[in-house]
Write a protein that holds these residues in place. Structure first.
Motif, PDB file in Angstrom:
ATOM      1  N   GLU A 379       0.642  -1.298   0.018  1.00 33.68           N
ATOM      2  CA  GLU A 379      -0.076   0.153  -0.012  1.00 33.68           C
ATOM      3  C   GLU A 379       0.975   1.256  -0.029  1.00 33.68           C
ATOM      4  N   HIS A 380       1.911   1.179   0.460  1.00 36.89           N
ATOM      5  CA  HIS A 380       2.926   2.247   0.645  1.00 36.89           C
ATOM      6  C   HIS A 380       3.381   2.593  -1.151  1.00 36.89           C
ATOM      7  N   ALA A 381       3.792   1.745  -1.387  1.00 38.03           N
ATOM      8  CA  ALA A 381       4.391   1.877  -2.825  1.00 38.03           C
ATOM      9  C   ALA A 381       3.109   2.065  -3.769  1.00 38.03           C
ATOM     10  N   SER A 382       1.818   1.513  -3.574  1.00 39.85           N
ATOM     11  CA  SER A 382       0.655   1.994  -4.436  1.00 39.85           C
ATOM     12  C   SER A 382       0.266   3.381  -4.317  1.00 39.85           C
ATOM     13  N   LEU A 383       0.317   3.706  -3.095  1.00 41.68           N
ATOM     14  CA  LEU A 383      -0.042   5.459  -2.773  1.00 41.68           C
ATOM     15  C   LEU A 383       0.911   6.257  -3.542  1.00 41.68           C
ATOM     16  N   ALA A 384       2.042   5.799  -3.417  1.00 43.13           N
ATOM     17  CA  ALA A 384       3.140   6.756  -3.973  1.00 43.13           C
ATOM     18  C   ALA A 384       2.892   6.736  -5.524  1.00 43.13           C
ATOM     19  N   LYS A 385       2.588   5.584  -6.153  1.00 39.32           N
ATOM     20  CA  LYS A 385       2.284   5.274  -7.716  1.00 39.32           C
ATOM     21  C   LYS A 385       1.338   6.305  -8.143  1.00 39.32           C
ATOM     22  N   VAL A 386       0.309   6.241  -7.148  1.00 36.59           N
ATOM     23  CA  VAL A 386      -1.138   6.858  -7.474  1.00 36.59           C
ATOM     24  C   VAL A 386      -0.884   8.229  -7.441  1.00 36.59           C
ATOM     25  N   PHE A 387      -0.296   8.758  -6.345  1.00 36.33           N
ATOM     26  CA  PHE A 387      -0.257  10.196  -6.297  1.00 36.33           C
ATOM     27  C   PHE A 387       0.716  10.947  -7.120  1.00 36.33           C
ATOM     28  N   CYS A 388       1.814  10.285  -7.233  1.00 33.21           N
ATOM     29  CA  CYS A 388       3.074  10.931  -8.210  1.00 33.21           C
ATOM     30  C   CYS A 388       2.699  11.096  -9.477  1.00 33.21           C
ATOM     31  N   THR A 389       2.080   9.906 -10.218  1.00 31.90           N
ATOM     32  CA  THR A 389       1.694  10.004 -11.523  1.00 31.90           C
ATOM     33  C   THR A 389       0.554  10.792 -11.870  1.00 31.90           C
ATOM     34  N   LEU A 390      -0.377  10.907 -10.860  1.00 34.10           N
ATOM     35  CA  LEU A 390      -1.642  11.740 -11.155  1.00 34.10           C
ATOM     36  C   LEU A 390      -1.068  13.140 -11.010  1.00 34.10           C
ATOM     37  N   ARG A 391      -0.279  13.762 -10.059  1.00 30.97           N
ATOM     38  CA  ARG A 391       0.078  15.000 -10.117  1.00 30.97           C
ATOM     39  C   ARG A 391       1.345  15.276 -11.184  1.00 30.97           C
TER      40      ARG A 391
END
Length: 449
Positions: A379-391
């Motif tokens: 979930e740590h890696a997934s949250l970073a992937k979601v947020f960073c690629t979206l931003r």
């Protein structure tokens, strides 16, 4: 009165004789002097400021996208390595990427130069690898992404997915055979998981199959979007065992019978990356090339968790590259007689971009700290992937916005980032899939179908 006269003389110091001569042809000088004599001291100071303001050329501050000075937390050795990588990319990669991106080709001449940089397989211990930190590995990924996400993806596939699969799931013999050669980029690897009809459902829906026979393992099926596969020496293929229905991993060599690759053409993003459609037709793989520690999709997921953090860092690099190029452009591009960076709406876009970028930088920094502490979870890696690629999508869009029509031209070094951000947003797990991983973590309820 004497003080006021001194102020008038001081004011006239800022007017040269040529200007005074030109002024006398337009203005009644005696009348002007009479009017000035009636001004208050504050009015005279104001006029002096008006006359001298244009003469003082303000130097634009150095472009620095590390607004919170996060990189100051790096050790001296790590900072030196970062600057070494940055210098290499600025010197060797930046001048050529637009040409190769436009022509949908890979610059093979850079591979020996990348090998000399000695950052491939940076986090692995032994086998010729540096045994460095995940944090520094992320910093390197961001530096590559800052110049070109395609070359960053090439390195990510080679160093992360392909080498990572062997490092985490391979036998000691396989590690000794492949990892040193791959670290030196003498052998190139690819990673075959995604299929034409199976993207997000790889955990339980792989259609590529493997079957144990007396001669070895027979693989059948197709893999799609496989980066590096058109020229790789080996491809890690993940297939479902028809006997136990579990996912297994294999090192498939390019000359294995029944292995064929077709280049995917017509991409609008990551055009330098050579993606292939792999077809496996009774492809025979020896038992010695089966990854012995890859016996379920959970083993595949371990590799993906590790590399997903790298994709978040790569997104940070992509966003940083777009922001820096856009800021530089706004400082140089003039409209209505002054740089467009002086306009309020442009500054608002720049601040929005920097705000998102700074949030991304702090997030991935902590993410890699968790990874180095052995505390990283899916979930740590997934949250970073979601947020960073979206931003990142928002940042590259604003970068193009402030550049107007020039933002869609390759020569201004933002159009590539704008297009490439779309691919980064989708691969290594879509926003929706990664969101469900985080959602399951915070609610305790799985919303997967």
């Amino acid at each position: 009165m004497i003080k006021k006269l001194k102020n008038m003389l001081q004011l006239l110091k800022h007017v040269d004789l040529q200007q005074l001569d030109a002024l006398s042809k337009k203005v009644d000088i005696p009348a002007l002097m009479d009017g000035m004599s009636k001004m208050s001291e504050e009015q005279l100071k104001g006029m002096a400021k008006l006359l001298t303001s244009d003469r003082k050329k303000r130097e634009a501050p150095e472009i620095d996208a590390d607004f919170y000075n996060i990189e100051a937390k790096l050790s001296a050795d790590d900072r030196n390595l970062q600057l070494k990588v940055r210098g290499f990319l600025e010197r060797e990669i930046k001048p050529i990427v637009n040409k190769y991106w436009l022509h949908d080709e890979f610059p093979f001449e850079i591979i020996p130069k990348l090998a000399e940089l000695n950052v491939c397989g940076y986090v692995y211990k032994g086998y010729g690898c540096a045994g460095g930190t995940s944090l520094m590995d992320g910093i390197i990924a961001a530096e590559f992404g800052r110049i070109d996400p395609s070359i960053a993806t090439f390195l990510g596939v080679q160093s992360g997915l392909a080498m990572g699969s062997i490092y985490m799931c391979g036998s000691e013999e396989q590690k000794n055979e492949w990892l040193p050669q791959m670290q030196r980029l003498e052998k190139i690897g690819a990673f075959g998981l995604t299929e034409p009809e199976v993207g997000s459902a790889t955990a339980g829906g792989l259609t590529t199959t493997c079957r144990k026979t007396a001669e070895g393992w027979v693989l059948n099926g197709q893999k799609k979007w496989i980066g590096n596969s058109t020229f790789s020496d080996i491809t890690i293929i993940w297939a479902r065992d028809v006997d136990d229905n579990q996912v297994k991993g294999f090192i498939v060599r390019k000359d294995n019978p029944g292995f064929m690759v077709e280049k995917i053409k017509g991409k609008m993003a990551l055009r330098i990356v050579q993606n292939g459609l792999i077809t496996l037709t009774d492809c025979l793989v020896q038992e010695s090339d089966r990854l012995p520690l890859a016996n379920s999709f959970k083993d595949t997921a371990k590799v993906l968790q590790m590399t997903r953090a790298g994709v978040a860092w790569m997104a940070v690099g992509c966003a940083r590259g777009a922001y820096e190029n856009a800021l530089d452009y706004t400082l140089k591009r003039k409209q209505f007689g002054k740089p467009i960076a002086s306009f309020q709406l442009i500054q608002n876009h720049l601040v929005e971009m920097l705000s998102n970028l700074t949030a991304m930088q702090t997030l991935v920094f902590r993410l890699s700290e968790l990874q180095d502490e052995g505390k990283l979870k899916d979930e740590h890696a997934s949250l970073a992937k979601v947020f960073c690629t979206l931003r990142t999508r928002d940042i590259v869009s604003r970068a193009r916005e402030v550049m107007g029509g020039n933002g869609i031209l390759l020569e201004y070094n933002v159009a590539r980032f704008l297009a490439d951000a779309e691919a980064i947003y989708s691969y290594e797990g879509t926003k929706e899939i990664n969101s469900l991983i985080v959602g399951r973590s915070i609610t305790g309820i799985s919303a997967f179908v």
